[in-house]
Design a protein around this motif. Structure first.
Motif, PDB file in Angstrom:
ATOM      1  N   SER A 150       0.835  -1.200   0.000  1.00  0.00           N
ATOM      2  CA  SER A 150       0.000   0.000   0.000  1.00  0.00           C
ATOM      3  C   SER A 150       0.870   1.250   0.000  1.00  0.00           C
ATOM      4  O   SER A 150       2.045   1.214   0.370  1.00  0.00           O
ATOM      5  CB  SER A 150      -0.931   0.021   1.217  1.00  0.00           C
ATOM      6  N   PHE A 151       0.256   2.361  -0.426  1.00  0.00           N
ATOM      7  CA  PHE A 151       0.942   3.649  -0.349  1.00  0.00           C
ATOM      8  C   PHE A 151      -0.091   4.757  -0.234  1.00  0.00           C
ATOM      9  O   PHE A 151      -1.240   4.623  -0.664  1.00  0.00           O
ATOM     10  CB  PHE A 151       1.832   3.889  -1.578  1.00  0.00           C
ATOM     11  N   GLU A 152       0.313   5.850   0.363  1.00  0.00           N
ATOM     12  CA  GLU A 152      -0.461   7.089   0.412  1.00  0.00           C
ATOM     13  C   GLU A 152       0.505   8.254   0.245  1.00  0.00           C
ATOM     14  O   GLU A 152       1.611   8.232   0.801  1.00  0.00           O
ATOM     15  CB  GLU A 152      -1.221   7.229   1.733  1.00  0.00           C
ATOM     16  N   ALA A 153       0.097   9.261  -0.520  1.00  0.00           N
ATOM     17  CA  ALA A 153       0.931  10.446  -0.718  1.00  0.00           C
ATOM     18  C   ALA A 153       0.028  11.669  -0.800  1.00  0.00           C
ATOM     19  O   ALA A 153      -1.047  11.624  -1.412  1.00  0.00           O
ATOM     20  CB  ALA A 153       1.766  10.316  -1.988  1.00  0.00           C
ATOM     21  N   THR A 154       0.472  12.753  -0.172  1.00  0.00           N
ATOM     22  CA  THR A 154      -0.288  14.002  -0.160  1.00  0.00           C
ATOM     23  C   THR A 154       0.637  15.151  -0.530  1.00  0.00           C
ATOM     24  O   THR A 154       1.736  15.269   0.015  1.00  0.00           O
ATOM     25  CB  THR A 154      -0.895  14.271   1.232  1.00  0.00           C
ATOM     26  N   HIS A 155       0.179  15.974  -1.461  1.00  0.00           N
ATOM     27  CA  HIS A 155       0.917  17.191  -1.817  1.00  0.00           C
ATOM     28  C   HIS A 155       0.097  18.391  -1.352  1.00  0.00           C
ATOM     29  O   HIS A 155      -0.975  18.676  -1.886  1.00  0.00           O
ATOM     30  CB  HIS A 155       1.156  17.270  -3.324  1.00  0.00           C
ATOM     31  N   ASP A 156       0.608  19.067  -0.326  1.00  0.00           N
ATOM     32  CA  ASP A 156      -0.102  20.192   0.284  1.00  0.00           C
ATOM     33  C   ASP A 156       0.858  21.375   0.399  1.00  0.00           C
ATOM     34  O   ASP A 156       1.600  21.494   1.375  1.00  0.00           O
ATOM     35  CB  ASP A 156      -0.627  19.796   1.665  1.00  0.00           C
ATOM     36  N   LEU A 195      -6.520  -4.876  -6.928  1.00  0.00           N
ATOM     37  CA  LEU A 195      -5.746  -3.640  -7.008  1.00  0.00           C
ATOM     38  C   LEU A 195      -6.703  -2.452  -6.950  1.00  0.00           C
ATOM     39  O   LEU A 195      -7.670  -2.385  -7.719  1.00  0.00           O
ATOM     40  CB  LEU A 195      -4.943  -3.594  -8.310  1.00  0.00           C
ATOM     41  N   GLN A 196      -6.439  -1.521  -6.027  1.00  0.00           N
ATOM     42  CA  GLN A 196      -7.215  -0.287  -5.907  1.00  0.00           C
ATOM     43  C   GLN A 196      -6.270   0.903  -6.024  1.00  0.00           C
ATOM     44  O   GLN A 196      -5.216   0.935  -5.384  1.00  0.00           O
ATOM     45  CB  GLN A 196      -7.928  -0.210  -4.558  1.00  0.00           C
ATOM     46  N   LEU A 197      -6.664   1.902  -6.834  1.00  0.00           N
ATOM     47  CA  LEU A 197      -5.895   3.127  -6.985  1.00  0.00           C
ATOM     48  C   LEU A 197      -6.846   4.313  -6.963  1.00  0.00           C
ATOM     49  O   LEU A 197      -7.992   4.214  -7.426  1.00  0.00           O
ATOM     50  CB  LEU A 197      -5.110   3.129  -8.307  1.00  0.00           C
ATOM     51  N   GLN A 198      -6.359   5.436  -6.426  1.00  0.00           N
ATOM     52  CA  GLN A 198      -7.181   6.648  -6.410  1.00  0.00           C
ATOM     53  C   GLN A 198      -6.296   7.880  -6.418  1.00  0.00           C
ATOM     54  O   GLN A 198      -5.301   7.964  -5.698  1.00  0.00           O
ATOM     55  CB  GLN A 198      -8.085   6.690  -5.184  1.00  0.00           C
ATOM     56  N   GLY A 199      -6.668   8.836  -7.257  1.00  0.00           N
ATOM     57  CA  GLY A 199      -6.054  10.157  -7.263  1.00  0.00           C
ATOM     58  C   GLY A 199      -7.138  11.192  -7.042  1.00  0.00           C
ATOM     59  O   GLY A 199      -8.241  11.084  -7.611  1.00  0.00           O
ATOM     60  N   ARG A 200      -6.869  12.203  -6.219  1.00  0.00           N
ATOM     61  CA  ARG A 200      -7.927  13.129  -5.810  1.00  0.00           C
ATOM     62  C   ARG A 200      -7.345  14.521  -5.568  1.00  0.00           C
ATOM     63  O   ARG A 200      -6.246  14.657  -5.013  1.00  0.00           O
ATOM     64  CB  ARG A 200      -8.578  12.600  -4.530  1.00  0.00           C
ATOM     65  N   ASN A 201      -8.088  15.537  -5.992  1.00  0.00           N
ATOM     66  CA  ASN A 201      -7.723  16.918  -5.694  1.00  0.00           C
ATOM     67  C   ASN A 201      -8.853  17.568  -4.900  1.00  0.00           C
ATOM     68  O   ASN A 201     -10.025  17.439  -5.268  1.00  0.00           O
ATOM     69  CB  ASN A 201      -7.473  17.721  -6.975  1.00  0.00           C
ATOM     70  N   GLU A 202      -8.497  18.241  -3.811  1.00  0.00           N
ATOM     71  CA  GLU A 202      -9.471  18.959  -2.994  1.00  0.00           C
ATOM     72  C   GLU A 202      -9.101  20.442  -2.978  1.00  0.00           C
ATOM     73  O   GLU A 202      -7.965  20.794  -2.689  1.00  0.00           O
ATOM     74  CB  GLU A 202      -9.491  18.415  -1.561  1.00  0.00           C
ATOM     75  N   ARG A 203     -10.080  21.282  -3.293  1.00  0.00           N
ATOM     76  CA  ARG A 203      -9.865  22.729  -3.303  1.00  0.00           C
ATOM     77  C   ARG A 203     -10.769  23.374  -2.258  1.00  0.00           C
ATOM     78  O   ARG A 203     -11.993  23.223  -2.303  1.00  0.00           O
ATOM     79  CB  ARG A 203     -10.148  23.312  -4.688  1.00  0.00           C
ATOM     80  N   THR A 204     -10.162  24.106  -1.330  1.00  0.00           N
ATOM     81  CA  THR A 204     -10.901  24.740  -0.241  1.00  0.00           C
ATOM     82  C   THR A 204     -11.746  25.899  -0.765  1.00  0.00           C
ATOM     83  O   THR A 204     -11.240  26.779  -1.474  1.00  0.00           O
ATOM     84  CB  THR A 204      -9.932  25.247   0.829  1.00  0.00           C
ATOM     85  N   LEU A 205     -13.039  25.884  -0.416  1.00  0.00           N
ATOM     86  CA  LEU A 205     -13.942  26.978  -0.775  1.00  0.00           C
ATOM     87  C   LEU A 205     -14.220  27.874   0.418  1.00  0.00           C
ATOM     88  O   LEU A 205     -14.231  29.102   0.295  1.00  0.00           O
ATOM     89  CB  LEU A 205     -15.251  26.404  -1.332  1.00  0.00           C
ATOM     90  N   THR A 206     -14.485  27.276   1.572  1.00  0.00           N
ATOM     91  CA  THR A 206     -14.629  28.013   2.829  1.00  0.00           C
ATOM     92  C   THR A 206     -13.881  27.225   3.900  1.00  0.00           C
ATOM     93  O   THR A 206     -13.222  26.221   3.602  1.00  0.00           O
ATOM     94  CB  THR A 206     -16.109  28.167   3.235  1.00  0.00           C
ATOM     95  N   VAL A 242      -5.113  20.725  -2.542  1.00  0.00           N
ATOM     96  CA  VAL A 242      -4.377  19.588  -1.995  1.00  0.00           C
ATOM     97  C   VAL A 242      -4.579  18.381  -2.911  1.00  0.00           C
ATOM     98  O   VAL A 242      -5.712  18.062  -3.287  1.00  0.00           O
ATOM     99  CB  VAL A 242      -4.861  19.232  -0.564  1.00  0.00           C
ATOM    100  N   TRP A 243      -3.483  17.718  -3.264  1.00  0.00           N
ATOM    101  CA  TRP A 243      -3.540  16.484  -4.056  1.00  0.00           C
ATOM    102  C   TRP A 243      -3.308  15.293  -3.142  1.00  0.00           C
ATOM    103  O   TRP A 243      -2.399  15.313  -2.305  1.00  0.00           O
ATOM    104  CB  TRP A 243      -2.486  16.495  -5.157  1.00  0.00           C
ATOM    105  N   LYS A 244      -4.135  14.237  -3.327  1.00  0.00           N
ATOM    106  CA  LYS A 244      -4.021  13.032  -2.521  1.00  0.00           C
ATOM    107  C   LYS A 244      -4.010  11.808  -3.443  1.00  0.00           C
ATOM    108  O   LYS A 244      -4.840  11.710  -4.348  1.00  0.00           O
ATOM    109  CB  LYS A 244      -5.186  12.914  -1.525  1.00  0.00           C
ATOM    110  N   PHE A 245      -3.087  10.892  -3.178  1.00  0.00           N
ATOM    111  CA  PHE A 245      -2.975   9.663  -3.959  1.00  0.00           C
ATOM    112  C   PHE A 245      -2.871   8.482  -2.997  1.00  0.00           C
ATOM    113  O   PHE A 245      -2.227   8.579  -1.948  1.00  0.00           O
ATOM    114  CB  PHE A 245      -1.731   9.696  -4.855  1.00  0.00           C
ATOM    115  N   LYS A 246      -3.501   7.369  -3.356  1.00  0.00           N
ATOM    116  CA  LYS A 246      -3.372   6.166  -2.537  1.00  0.00           C
ATOM    117  C   LYS A 246      -3.590   4.931  -3.401  1.00  0.00           C
ATOM    118  O   LYS A 246      -4.222   4.992  -4.468  1.00  0.00           O
ATOM    119  CB  LYS A 246      -4.355   6.177  -1.364  1.00  0.00           C
ATOM    120  N   GLY A 247      -3.041   3.822  -2.926  1.00  0.00           N
ATOM    121  CA  GLY A 247      -3.177   2.563  -3.647  1.00  0.00           C
ATOM    122  C   GLY A 247      -3.035   1.379  -2.705  1.00  0.00           C
ATOM    123  O   GLY A 247      -2.416   1.484  -1.643  1.00  0.00           O
TER     124      GLY A 247
END
Length: 254
Positions: free
Chosen positions: A63-69, A96-107, A75-80
């Motif tokens: 497994s792995f998790e990575a966050t770019h903040d 096998l599970q993979l996910q890439g995600r971007n979160e943008r703060t609004l409030t 914020v970018w988040k990746f996990k597998g």
């Protein structure tokens, strides 16, 4: 008389200067500001179980998790996660599970997200499932000890099963994520994800996880996690809806 007064004044001035110099010398220098946190953080985990004797069982997980903040509004988040198991030469798990995600703060509490999910599962007869989606999320709890987020969105699912044509469907997504620190060295986590077919909510894929992690050193921790994957309508009657895995791994944090 004037000479005496002048000498006393000079002596007082010298004494004052000496005291000021000594006080300055004894004052510690101001502490250096703490360095900014690195923009990239994450972890990598490895688990292996071997049984030899009357049976030969091998279970392996990676497994792995990575966050770019960069401490902006994005914020970018990746996990597998990869699971593989075999019993006396017969394959018992291959996922096998993979996910890439971007979160943008609004409030302070609300954020927008876009994500891409991928799933490959031999025993659920999923050659591949790709699901891009986007939506909104809300931080129900955001404290130094506890975080709890929920979100929902819309997307598309592309799924290929053995012997069947690829299907493309509009989907509705929902998920939550809980993390609570029991102490400075231990925490519990919980996550739930749902992928519903928009034209038929009875056709869905659910994933649930619950785990606990305890630090061994500043960089390593031991993690135990329960993972449950449930497909309400498998591609064939021979495929069971529910798969449960208990994962134990040694995790290295970076």
């Amino acid at each position: 008389m004037c000479d005496v007064i002048r000498r006393v004044a000079v002596m007082l001035t010298v004494a004052t200067l000496i005291g000021a110099v000594r006080a300055y010398a004894q004052t510690p220098p101001p502490a250096a500001p703490a360095p900014p946190p690195p923009p990239w953080t994450g972890s990598a985990g490895l688990g292996l179980t071997l049984n030899r004797g009357n049976t030969e069982t091998t279970n392996f997980n990676l497994s792995f998790e990575a966050t770019h903040d960069p401490k902006t509004h994005s914020v970018w988040k990746f996990k597998g996660l990869y699971l593989r198991g075999a019993n006396t030469g017969t394959l018992t798990a291959d996922q096998l599970q993979l996910q890439g995600r971007n979160e943008r703060t609004l409030t302070e509490r609300v954020y927008a997200f876009g994500q891409l999910q991928f799933l490959k599962d031999h025993f659920k007869e999923i050659d591949y499932l790709v699901a891009p989606s986007a939506g909104l999320g809300y931080k129900l709890v955001a404290t130094p000890m506890t975080s709890f987020n929920v979100d929902g969105g819309l997307g598309v699912k592309l799924e290929k099963n053995p012997g069947l044509d690829r299907r493309t469907d509009l989907v509705v997504t929902a998920s939550d994520k809980l993390e609570h620190k029991l102490s400075e060295t231990a925490k519990i986590t919980q996550g739930l994800g749902a992928l519903w077919k928009a034209q038929d909510f009875g056709d869905a894929l659910y994933t649930f996880s619950a785990g606990v992690a305890a630090s061994m050193t500043t960089r390593t921790q031991l993690k135990v996690e329960l993972l449950d994957t449930y497909a309400s309508r498998p591609p064939t009657a021979a495929v069971k809806s529910n798969d449960v895995a208990l994962i134990t791994a040694l995790v290295y944090k970076f």
